[in-house]
Motif scaffolding. Structure first.
Motif, PDB file in Angstrom:
ATOM      1  N   THR A 273     -31.338  -1.756  25.149  1.00 17.77           N
ATOM      2  CA  THR A 273     -32.670  -1.174  25.117  1.00 17.77           C
ATOM      3  C   THR A 273     -32.953  -0.788  23.673  1.00 17.77           C
ATOM      4  OG1 THR A 273     -34.162   0.399  26.201  1.00 17.77           O
ATOM      5  CG2 THR A 273     -31.966   1.222  25.585  1.00 17.77           C
ATOM      6  N   ARG A 274     -34.161  -0.363  23.401  1.00 17.19           N
ATOM      7  CA  ARG A 274     -34.513   0.052  22.036  1.00 17.19           C
ATOM      8  C   ARG A 274     -34.621   1.569  21.980  1.00 17.19           C
ATOM      9  NH1 ARG A 274     -37.596  -4.865  21.204  1.00 17.19           N
ATOM     10  NH2 ARG A 274     -36.362  -6.044  19.709  1.00 17.19           N
ATOM     11  N   SER A 275     -34.125   2.114  20.879  1.00 19.99           N
ATOM     12  CA  SER A 275     -34.286   3.552  20.643  1.00 19.99           C
ATOM     13  C   SER A 275     -35.706   3.821  20.165  1.00 19.99           C
ATOM     14  CB  SER A 275     -33.289   4.021  19.577  1.00 19.99           C
ATOM     15  OG  SER A 275     -33.671   3.512  18.304  1.00 19.99           O
TER      16      SER A 275
ATOM     17  N   GLY B 274     -36.472   2.151  17.109  1.00 18.20           N
ATOM     18  CA  GLY B 274     -36.572   0.696  17.110  1.00 18.20           C
ATOM     19  C   GLY B 274     -35.251  -0.048  17.007  1.00 18.20           C
ATOM     20  N   GLU B 275     -34.135   0.680  17.028  1.00 19.24           N
ATOM     21  CA  GLU B 275     -32.837   0.003  16.940  1.00 19.24           C
ATOM     22  C   GLU B 275     -32.321  -0.346  18.337  1.00 19.24           C
ATOM     23  OE1 GLU B 275     -29.433   3.254  16.531  1.00 19.24           O
ATOM     24  OE2 GLU B 275     -31.059   3.612  15.096  1.00 19.24           O
ATOM     25  N   ASP B 276     -31.554  -1.440  18.418  1.00 18.67           N
ATOM     26  CA  ASP B 276     -30.964  -1.855  19.689  1.00 18.67           C
ATOM     27  C   ASP B 276     -29.818  -0.930  20.065  1.00 18.67           C
ATOM     28  OD1 ASP B 276     -32.670  -3.973  20.040  1.00 18.67           O
ATOM     29  OD2 ASP B 276     -31.267  -5.492  19.342  1.00 18.67           O
TER      30      ASP B 276
ATOM     31  N   ARG C 238     -32.460  -7.585  27.836  1.00 17.97           N
ATOM     32  CA  ARG C 238     -33.161  -6.505  27.126  1.00 17.97           C
ATOM     33  C   ARG C 238     -34.056  -5.796  28.148  1.00 17.97           C
ATOM     34  NH1 ARG C 238     -33.718  -5.466  22.111  1.00 17.97           N
ATOM     35  NH2 ARG C 238     -33.234  -7.570  21.411  1.00 17.97           N
TER      36      ARG C 238
ATOM     37  N   ASP D 260     -36.557  -2.124  29.032  1.00 20.03           N
ATOM     38  CA  ASP D 260     -37.305  -0.967  28.547  1.00 20.03           C
ATOM     39  C   ASP D 260     -36.838   0.205  29.398  1.00 20.03           C
ATOM     40  OD1 ASP D 260     -39.095   0.869  27.573  1.00 20.03           O
ATOM     41  OD2 ASP D 260     -40.868  -0.068  28.473  1.00 20.03           O
TER      42      ASP D 260
END
Length: 185
Positions: A118-120, A123-125, A178, A180
């Motif tokens: 997911t993304r923090s 914006g990092e994985d 991936r 959300d």
């Protein structure tokens, strides 16, 4: 998503169901199927039975719906006591025997073992873990994500399989899904 399998083994076998009990006195068995629809398991005439660590290939010569479930007859097994030895066996086939999934479908066994990211907020994985298995809940299917090396914590997560809402990208070739999803949840 196609629900033909719940697990895949390292030998390329996919579990399609299980023999649960004997049925009648002529060697028939009750079958619990993971396929969708459930009768699809009867399309496979040769089953690899996995029972107590032993595998054996059998031929199914008849099968049908019976009440809310399925029953099948194993070729050469015409006695209830002989059929009883198959109770508890998982029914497997080679993954190569499964029909090709449509472009918008994927087999459950193809999801198992994929990393889930997911993304923090920055914006990092973030690696949440790896798909252990899937569950059918009625409302929607659920990914069971367990921690793995490199995951952000040791939490197990249950994430709904909601394409375009939670599931953003599925890439089996690259080894990831991936989503959300708030990593705090």
């Amino acid at each position: 998503m196609t629900k033909a399998a719940v697990e895949a083994s390292s030998k390329g076998l996919v579990t399609l169901g299980k023999i649960t009990a004997v049925y009648g006195i002529k060697g028939w068995v009750k079958v619990y199927s993971h396929t969708d629809p459930m009768t699809n398991i009867l399309d496979y005439k040769h089953w690899i039975l996995d029972h107590n660590g032993r595998q054996q290939t059998i031929e199914v010569d008849q099968g049908r719906r019976q009440a809310k479930g399925l029953v099948a007859h194993i070729a050469g097994c015409d006695d209830r006591d002989i059929a009883r030895q198959y109770c508890g066996a998982e029914i497997k086939v080679h993954a190569s025997e499964l029909p090709e999934a449509a472009d918008d479908e994927i087999y459950w066994h193809e999801l198992e073992g994929l990393n889930v990211i997911t993304r923090s907020d920055a914006g990092e994985d973030l690696l949440l873990g790896r798909v252990s298995h899937l569950m059918e809940t009625g409302a929607n299917d659920v990914l069971v994500i367990r921690p793995c090396r490199g995951s952000i914590d040791k939490s197990e997560r249950l994430v709904p399989w909601l394409v375009d809402q939670v599931i953003e990208e599925v890439n089996p070739e690259a080894g990831f899904i991936r989503i959300d999803w708030d990593p705090e949840f």
